[in-house]
Enzyme design. Structure first.
Site, PDB file in Angstrom:
ATOM      1  N   ASN A 119     -15.907  -7.294   5.625  1.00  0.00           N
ATOM      2  CA  ASN A 119     -16.869  -7.738   5.242  1.00  0.00           C
ATOM      3  C   ASN A 119     -17.927  -6.125   6.000  1.00  0.00           C
ATOM      4  OD1 ASN A 119     -19.220  -8.742   4.469  1.00  0.00           O
ATOM      5  ND2 ASN A 119     -19.483 -10.538   5.279  1.00  0.00           N
TER       6      ASN A 119
ATOM      7  N   ARG B  77     -14.676  -9.220   1.305  1.00  0.00           N
ATOM      8  CA  ARG B  77     -15.702 -10.087   0.506  1.00  0.00           C
ATOM      9  C   ARG B  77     -16.731  -9.461  -0.081  1.00  0.00           C
ATOM     10  NH1 ARG B  77     -21.290 -12.442   3.569  1.00  0.00           N
ATOM     11  NH2 ARG B  77     -22.414 -13.563   1.924  1.00  0.00           N
TER      12      ARG B  77
ATOM     13  N   HIS C 105     -24.015 -16.527  -1.568  1.00  0.00           N
ATOM     14  CA  HIS C 105     -23.359 -16.713  -0.786  1.00  0.00           C
ATOM     15  C   HIS C 105     -22.350 -18.493  -0.650  1.00  0.00           C
ATOM     16  CE1 HIS C 105     -27.589 -16.087   1.737  1.00  0.00           C
ATOM     17  NE2 HIS C 105     -26.718 -15.957   2.022  1.00  0.00           N
TER      18      HIS C 105
ATOM     19  N   ARG D 149     -36.810 -10.060   3.070  1.00  0.00           N
ATOM     20  CA  ARG D 149     -36.691  -9.985   1.282  1.00  0.00           C
ATOM     21  C   ARG D 149     -37.637 -10.895   1.308  1.00  0.00           C
ATOM     22  NH1 ARG D 149     -30.251 -11.278   0.628  1.00  0.00           N
ATOM     23  NH2 ARG D 149     -30.019 -10.071   2.033  1.00  0.00           N
TER      24      ARG D 149
ATOM     25  N   GLU E 185     -17.085 -17.522   7.098  1.00  0.00           N
ATOM     26  CA  GLU E 185     -17.386 -17.287   5.723  1.00  0.00           C
ATOM     27  C   GLU E 185     -16.143 -16.480   6.031  1.00  0.00           C
ATOM     28  OE1 GLU E 185     -20.821 -15.225   5.950  1.00  0.00           O
ATOM     29  OE2 GLU E 185     -21.701 -16.207   4.011  1.00  0.00           O
TER      30      GLU E 185
END
Ligand code: ADP
Length: 392
Positions: free
Chosen positions: A10, A88, A176, A236, A374
């Protein structure tokens, strides 16, 4: 003798997370870790069973970071042979609806999609290139953050722009997806009736978003064309009036690159608190600015619970996940406060104990805490594609 394993990667802007999994029917975690601060004072952190490793390393770029990770894994597991490497990938555009074997054509498509995710996709591509060079015989698999949302209806896929932009790919993709897919699978396993119903999942980590699902499929989510939309995050903005961009450029004289940097890296919890992007620091600090950052975060989550429940036609379960969702009792409590109008009744003791079910037995909607994974989704996809297609 060699043991076939799956490596998961990832690649972020300055970090490379990795995992090593045994290719059992349900992939079994052997090691996980990450190389942080690539290109700077790089550091390797890893967990192998109960052992924790942390040391300074040299990693000038992503290929160097991968070498560092592989040095560790090869030294510890000399018999392991990577049969598949799962990556990913943040953006799969409208086309990728599930994991894909990486071919030259797929790489070309990933590069074509790069302008849609200029902060993330180039790093994902670098990770794939480095892994392909290191393991030329392994099956390389791309797992997309956008894929899970491809089931959402067209009203949740479009913006009110002239049609030509939709055709050019200016759409609400949602992100996500690996996390939501994992949670959907966990719900099917531990609460099948809820899985079949109307569920909101709040993935609250450094990046944060929410997804409304029916029958385990994405109906609506808070992130849009980019991973900037929706909830405020560590650094963010989350949802912001696009008119702010015009103001910053035309009145404040910022360049577009400066606005982008402001929205992605200096806003959110960090921007409001002026202190930190880390929820633990904000909770502990208690300054008025830190409290305001928490207030805003909670307020936006609560708004989205209402909005997503309307999109789903009601609510059967609310699931918290991600670093904040899994660990912050305060945030969960404040999100659920006074939410009886939508059937949510929190059990404070269960919440304080980080229990799996944190609503009362009489709560109409069940509230749950489910840790996400994940990396495991990537390992599963790599194994499934390897079983289906064999090595290249
Ligand atoms: P990433 O998106 O980078 O994977 P994580 O899912 O690990 O991020 O979430 C990181 C966030 O979780 C940080 O804001 C961190 O402060 C927060 N967090 C982790 N543990 C706790 C805790 N015990 N209480 C409050 N926040 C926590």
């Amino acid at each position: 003798m060699t043991d076939p394993v799956a490596l998961t990667l990832n690649a972020g802007s300055s970090s490379l997370k990795f995992g090593l999994y045994a290719m059992t029917d349900e992939p079994e975690e052997i090691a996980v870790g990450q190389v942080e601060r690539i290109g700077g004072a790089a550091r390797l952190r890893a967990e192998i069973g109960a052992e924790e490793i942390a040391r300074d390393v040299t990693a000038p770029d992503h290929a160097g970071a991968l070498d560092t990770a592989l040095d560790l894994l090869r030294a510890r597991f000399p018999r392991a042979k990577a049969a598949a490497v799962g990556h990913r990938v943040v953006h799969g555009g409208p086309g990728f609806t599930g994991p894909a074997r990486i071919t030259p054509e797929v790489m070309e498509e990933l590069r074509r999609l790069s302008p849609f995710a200029p902060i993330h996709q180039p790093h994902n591509i670098k990770g794939i290139e480095a892994a392909t060079a290191a393991f030329p015989d392994a099956l390389q698999v791309a797992c997309f953050d956008t894929a899970f949302h491809r089931t959402h209806p067209k009203v949740n896929d479009m913006f009110a722009l002239p049609r030509e932009y939709y055709d050019k790919g200016v759409r609400r993709y949602g992100f996500h997806g690996l996390s939501y897919d994992y949670i959907s699978g966990e719900l099917a396993r531990i609460a099948p009736l809820l899985h079949a119903g109307r569920v909101i999942v709040a993935h609250l980590g450094s990046g944060a978003s929410m997804c409304g699902m029916i029958g385990g499929r994405s109906i609506a989510s808070t992130m849009g064309f980019t991973a900037l939309d929706g909830l405020p995050m560590g650094t963010r903005t989350g949802q912001i009036d696009p008119g702010v961009t015009f103001y910053l450029v035309q009145q404040e004289g910022l360049s577009i690159d400066e606005v982008r940097e402001l929205f992605y890296t200096r806003s959110g919890l960090l921007g409001i608190s002026g202190l930190s992007n880390d929820m633990r620091v904000l909770e502990a600090s208690g300054t008025p600015e830190a409290n305001e950052a928490i207030d805003y975060f909670v307020f936006r989550i609560r708004r989205e619970v209402g909005g997503l429940a309307a999109a789903l036609g009601g609510l059967d379960a609310l699931v918290f996940t991600g670093g904040i969702g899994e660990n912050s009792r305060l945030i969960r409590e404040r999100v659920c406060e006074g939410m009886d109008w939508i059937g949510i009744e929190l059990d404070r003791a269960r919440n304080a104990a980080n229990a799996t079910v944190i609503s009362t037995d009489l709560s109409r909607a069940r509230v749950m805490v489910v840790p996400t994974d994940e990396e495991r989704m990537i390992a599963r996809a790599a194994k499934a594609l390897l079983d289906a297609e064999g090595t290249p």
